[in-house]
Write an enzyme that holds these catalytic residues in place. Structure first.
Site, PDB file in Angstrom:
ATOM      1  N   ARG A  58      45.942 -12.289   8.392  1.00 38.54           N
ATOM      2  CA  ARG A  58      45.819 -12.126   9.847  1.00 38.54           C
ATOM      3  C   ARG A  58      47.102 -12.542  10.552  1.00 38.54           C
ATOM      4  O   ARG A  58      47.507 -11.934  11.541  1.00 38.54           O
ATOM      5  CB  ARG A  58      44.656 -12.963  10.366  1.00 38.54           C
ATOM      6  CG  ARG A  58      43.328 -12.361   9.993  1.00 38.54           C
ATOM      7  CD  ARG A  58      42.310 -12.690  11.042  1.00 38.54           C
ATOM      8  NE  ARG A  58      40.991 -12.272  10.609  1.00 38.54           N
ATOM      9  CZ  ARG A  58      39.872 -12.773  11.096  1.00 38.54           C
ATOM     10  NH1 ARG A  58      39.913 -13.729  12.018  1.00 38.54           N
ATOM     11  NH2 ARG A  58      38.715 -12.333  10.683  1.00 38.54           N
ATOM     12  N   GLU A 111      41.712 -14.466  16.412  1.00 39.38           N
ATOM     13  CA  GLU A 111      41.688 -15.754  15.718  1.00 39.38           C
ATOM     14  C   GLU A 111      42.451 -15.648  14.410  1.00 39.38           C
ATOM     15  O   GLU A 111      42.218 -14.734  13.626  1.00 39.38           O
ATOM     16  CB  GLU A 111      40.227 -16.139  15.430  1.00 39.38           C
ATOM     17  CG  GLU A 111      40.117 -17.404  14.606  1.00 39.38           C
ATOM     18  CD  GLU A 111      38.752 -17.556  13.927  1.00 39.38           C
ATOM     19  OE1 GLU A 111      37.734 -17.168  14.530  1.00 39.38           O
ATOM     20  OE2 GLU A 111      38.731 -18.063  12.796  1.00 39.38           O
ATOM     21  N   GLU A 166      31.668  -9.895   3.734  1.00 49.33           N
ATOM     22  CA  GLU A 166      31.641  -9.449   5.124  1.00 49.33           C
ATOM     23  C   GLU A 166      30.955  -8.092   5.170  1.00 49.33           C
ATOM     24  O   GLU A 166      31.446  -7.122   4.605  1.00 49.33           O
ATOM     25  CB  GLU A 166      33.063  -9.335   5.689  1.00 49.33           C
ATOM     26  CG  GLU A 166      33.844 -10.639   5.716  1.00 49.33           C
ATOM     27  CD  GLU A 166      33.390 -11.588   6.809  1.00 49.33           C
ATOM     28  OE1 GLU A 166      32.484 -11.229   7.602  1.00 49.33           O
ATOM     29  OE2 GLU A 166      33.943 -12.713   6.874  1.00 49.33           O
ATOM     30  N   SER A 177      41.039 -21.679  12.029  1.00 46.03           N
ATOM     31  CA  SER A 177      40.022 -22.591  12.557  1.00 46.03           C
ATOM     32  C   SER A 177      40.199 -23.935  11.874  1.00 46.03           C
ATOM     33  O   SER A 177      40.627 -23.985  10.721  1.00 46.03           O
ATOM     34  CB  SER A 177      38.604 -22.104  12.244  1.00 46.03           C
ATOM     35  OG  SER A 177      38.308 -20.940  12.954  1.00 46.03           O
TER      36      SER A 177
END
Ligand code: AMP
Ligand code: MG
Length: 438
Positions: free
Chosen positions: A412, A361, A218, A364
């Site tokens: 997260r 989020e 990232e 997914s």
């Protein structure tokens, strides 16, 4: 002389009064007040007060206390004594203090001082930072989360699996792949277990989950991206529709958060955090409607765009007003989703979802394309060379059931559940573009 009974901050109680006990830990605070000295020992669970009146303890003990540096590791032996003013209602009057490991000074950072230490200083000295109970409580909760996930999915007939982390091709796009030299070949660190958990769907192991590291290069520096995180992945075969996946993930999240509320009261108190179980069923928002809702806040976003950090936040605010911390966003444009997602024929959309928690989020997933020809077409459409994926595609040529699954970032989930400002607080030794040590 009778052996002293080993005690710690959790097991020592006023009922020990009069007993010879021993306590080990870090010398958190030392106060020498002439006639009396106090030593606060910290261990995993809390603190123990050692009280040394000069007239009642041996001179050697006073000498050790006089020269003791903060954060040294000590073993104190002495007599427990009920004492109202001490934490836990009990103190120890020492007969001996053994320094197991003297701490150097000055300390790289304070453990109990109320001064605000820069995050970078804390992460540079993480071993010391983690001596703070509130830093450690996060990891006790994270460990509970992992147990709760395992308990729930095992109860649902899922098998825990482990797939390779050194791989020949990535599933989530080239931009975030870490390359490494693998003997005479090039290899990558796995961005997700995607390809392998799908291959397992062709084997008869029709419900699997994996909790393991995932690696993403990232490039941006955000409070929710790191280059190494723990991914909680699941995949299930013979689904009738994507709803079968939503159903498992939703019940799993409810079970995990419910379990934390029930079992982690001491840690939550240390963190001064209050956790509430989200309202279920989670609302299902179609991507198009989500875009409209975000546009409604005045933010500029076009149909087809990623909601982005700001869009997700704005949607989170709207959903919070409606009393929802967790909600689904479904039917993303197929273009925005990876090759392995199934298209919704006759539309530009796909059988895909995100799960958002308080405006971020956390997961997914979707129904996968299990038809070989269509899968190859999708790969080509995304500019990928199918021949690089033969090991994966072969599993689709000889009998592959319809299937779907998800990937959920454990950190997260923990970050949002505890309302922590930065994902790094949930990682012992975080990795990002800049940080490679400790
Ligand atoms: P993705 O397949 O890219 O949607 O990733 C699945 C989940 O993994 C996301 O919903 C996040 O919870 C988590 N995740 C992905 N990338 C990162 C990252 N760089 N740092 C932390 N968590 C991530
Ligand atoms: Mg995603």
């Amino acid at each position: 002389m009778s052996e002293a009974t080993p005690r710690n901050s959790k097991t020592l109680s006023p009922a020990d009064s009069g007993r010879d006990v021993s306590v080990k830990g870090w010398a958190q605070e030392i106060r020498n007040l002439g006639g009396i000295s106090f030593l606060i020992i910290r261990d995993r669970h809390g603190i123990v007060q050692v009280t040394a009146p000069k007239k009642k303890v041996a001179p050697e003990v006073m000498t050790v206390l006089g020269g003791l540096s903060r954060e040294s590791v000590v073993k104190v032996t002495g007599v427990a004594k009920a004492a109202e003013q001490a934490k836990g209602g009990v103190e120890v009057v020492p007969s001996s203090i053994e320094v197991l490991s003297a701490a150097a000074s000055p300390l790289p950072m304070g453990v109990v001082d109320k001064v605000n230490v820069e995050a970078d200083t804390r992460f540079d000295n993480r071993f010391m930072d983690l001596r703070r109970p509130e830093a450690r409580a996060v990891f006790e909760i994270k460990s509970m989360v992992l147990d709760l996930i395992g308990d729930f999915l095992t109860g649902e007939g899922f098998l825990e699996v482990f797939t390779p982390k050194i791989v020949a091709s990535g599933a989530e796009g080239g931009a975030t792949l870490f390359q490494l030299k693998y003997f005479e070949q090039m290899a990558y660190l796995a961005q997700s277990p995607q390809l392998y958990k799908q291959m397992l769907m062709s084997t008869g192991l029709d419900r699997v989950f994996e909790i393991g590291p995932a690696f993403r290069a990232e490039h941006s520096d955000t409070v929710r991206h790191v280059s190494e995180f723990i991914s909680f992945d699941g995949e299930l075969a013979f689904i009738d529709s994507m709803n079968d996946v939503l159903d498992v993930v939703e019940r799993c999240c409810q079970s995990v958060i419910g379990g934390i509320v029930k079992n982690a009261a001491p840690q939550l108190e240390t963190l001064n955090a209050s956790v509430t179980v989200p309202r279920a069923p989670y609302p299902v928002i179609e991507y198009c409607d989500a875009v409209e809702m975000v546009q409604g806040t005045g933010m500029h976003i076009d149909l087809g765009d990623d909601l982005g950090t700001e869009g997700e936040k704005a949607l989170g605010e709207i959903m919070k007003e409606k009393g929802h911390d967790m909600y689904w966003i479904v039917e993303y444009p197929e273009e925005a989703k990876p090759f392995y997602i199934m298209e919704k024929d006759g539309t530009p959309y796909s059988y895909s979802f995100d799960l958002d928690y308080k405006g971020q989020e956390i997961s997914s997933g979707g129904q996968r394309e299990h038809r070989y020809d269509r899968l190859v077409q999708r790969m080509q459409g995304k500019g990928l060379d199918p021949s690089a994926f033969n090991f994966y595609l072969d599993a689709f040529r000889f009998g592959m059931p319809p299937h779907g699954g998800w990937g959920l970032g454990v950190e997260r989930l923990v970050q949002k559940m505890l309302d922590l400002p930065n994902i790094r607080e949930t990682i012992l030794f975080p990795r990002d573009r800049i940080r490679l040590v400790p």
